[in-house]
Design an enzyme around this catalytic site. Structure first.
Site, PDB file in Angstrom:
ATOM      1  N   CYS A 162      -1.993  -2.653   7.678  1.00  0.00           N
ATOM      2  CA  CYS A 162      -1.891  -3.572   6.536  1.00  0.00           C
ATOM      3  C   CYS A 162      -0.602  -4.367   6.520  1.00  0.00           C
ATOM      4  O   CYS A 162      -0.605  -5.530   6.143  1.00  0.00           O
ATOM      5  CB  CYS A 162      -2.133  -2.807   5.244  1.00  0.00           C
ATOM      6  SG  CYS A 162      -3.874  -2.313   5.129  1.00  0.00           S
ATOM      7  N   LYS A 178      -7.028  -5.021  -2.949  1.00  0.00           N
ATOM      8  CA  LYS A 178      -7.791  -5.521  -1.794  1.00  0.00           C
ATOM      9  C   LYS A 178      -8.713  -4.435  -1.283  1.00  0.00           C
ATOM     10  O   LYS A 178      -8.527  -3.260  -1.614  1.00  0.00           O
ATOM     11  CB  LYS A 178      -6.831  -5.972  -0.691  1.00  0.00           C
ATOM     12  CG  LYS A 178      -5.941  -4.845  -0.193  1.00  0.00           C
ATOM     13  CD  LYS A 178      -4.877  -5.352   0.765  1.00  0.00           C
ATOM     14  CE  LYS A 178      -4.064  -4.211   1.323  1.00  0.00           C
ATOM     15  NZ  LYS A 178      -4.843  -3.217   2.096  1.00  0.00           N
ATOM     16  N   ASP A 184       0.796  -1.248   0.000  1.00  0.00           N
ATOM     17  CA  ASP A 184       0.000   0.000   0.000  1.00  0.00           C
ATOM     18  C   ASP A 184       0.827   1.295   0.000  1.00  0.00           C
ATOM     19  O   ASP A 184       0.508   2.232   0.756  1.00  0.00           O
ATOM     20  CB  ASP A 184      -0.959   0.008   1.204  1.00  0.00           C
ATOM     21  CG  ASP A 184      -1.969  -1.127   1.172  1.00  0.00           C
ATOM     22  OD1 ASP A 184      -1.912  -1.958   0.247  1.00  0.00           O
ATOM     23  OD2 ASP A 184      -2.816  -1.199   2.084  1.00  0.00           O
TER      24      ASP A 184
HETATM   25  C1  VGL Z   1      -4.728   0.689   5.734  1.00  0.00           C
HETATM   26  C2  VGL Z   1      -6.325   1.494   7.149  1.00  0.00           C
HETATM   27  C3  VGL Z   1      -7.285   1.367   6.176  1.00  0.00           C
HETATM   28  C4  VGL Z   1      -3.294   0.321   5.509  1.00  0.00           C
HETATM   29  C5  VGL Z   1      -5.675   0.536   4.748  1.00  0.00           C
HETATM   30  O1  VGL Z   1      -2.850   0.254   4.344  1.00  0.00           O
HETATM   31  O2  VGL Z   1      -2.586   0.095   6.522  1.00  0.00           O
HETATM   32  N1  VGL Z   1      -5.049   1.149   6.936  1.00  0.00           N
HETATM   33  N2  VGL Z   1      -6.943   0.888   4.981  1.00  0.00           N
END
Ligand code: VGL
Ligand code: ZN
Length: 202
Positions: free
Chosen positions: A151, A106, A8
């Site tokens: 994540c 995702k 991410d």
């Molecule tokens: C994430 C919160 C919501 C992350 C993704 O990538 O850690 N955290 N969505």
């Protein structure tokens, strides 16, 4: 064979983004350099529909960072982030994309969140990442990216459960909360994972 998984590294998780992780941009030069030392590089991308139930904006009278029950599971309510097709959902322009062989998206189902790159938070559906890595004979998985306490942490836990030797690269991750990061590290170690620094790879 060993793989690097970049979790991410998207505009919304970098300072200036909707759910900025403090210092999130600082990991990108490290992530770029790390890519030269692996047999395989893969990435995950948080990729939510605008009506995603992890967004506070999709619940009347709820605040950002409130915790609710969503379909029987605890859910932190986030600001709108990584909405499909938006600039915030794109990978940072500073991130080198050339060596990334596959991207696993995702969080695409509105009723359930998905922190891990392997499974949704209810472990109901797989993204296919585990079989993909096993098909490429990967035994060791090194994890970098954002956020270390969400994540990255959930991805590392699932990687361990899937039988990969799992390493979290400490200086190639940043957390939303330091306290959360300490807990995440302890849990990864307790489950048999390791935390390492990038200098031991370079
Ligand atoms: C994430 C919160 C919501 C992350 C993704 O990538 O850690 N955290 N969505
Ligand atoms: Zn998300």
């Amino acid at each position: 064979m060993r793989a690097l998984l970049l979790v991410d590294i998207q505009n919304d998780f970098i300072p200036g983004g909707a759910l900025a992780v403090p210092g999130g941009d600082e990991i990108i030069p490290v992530a770029n350099e790390l890519q030269n030392y692996f047999d395989l590089v893969v990435a995950t991308q948080d990729w939510h529909p605008v009506n995603h139930k992890s967004f506070a904006s999709n619940h009347n009278g709820k605040e950002i960072f409130e915790v609710i029950d969503l379909n029987g599971m605890e859910q932190v309510l986030w600001p709108e982030h990584c909405v499909q097709g938006t600039e915030g959902a794109e990978f940072s322009k500073m991130l080198d994309m050339n060596k990334i062989e596959a991207i696993f998206r995702k969080g695409t189902e509105s009723e359930i969140d998905s922190y891990s790159g392997f499974y949704d938070n209810g472990h109901r559906k797989s993204t296919g990442l585990s079989n993909y890595l096993k098909g490429k004979n990967i035994k060791e998985l090194y994890v970098a990216g954002l956020a270390a306490d969400y994540c990255v942490y959930y991805t590392a836990k699932d990687a361990l459960a899937e039988g990969f030797a799992t390493f979290m690269i400490e200086d190639a991750v940043r957390a939303i909360s330091q306290e959360g990061f300490e807990k995440a590290k302890e849990d990864i170690l307790r489950k048999g994972g390791k935390t390492i620094k990038s200098f031991s790879i370079f």
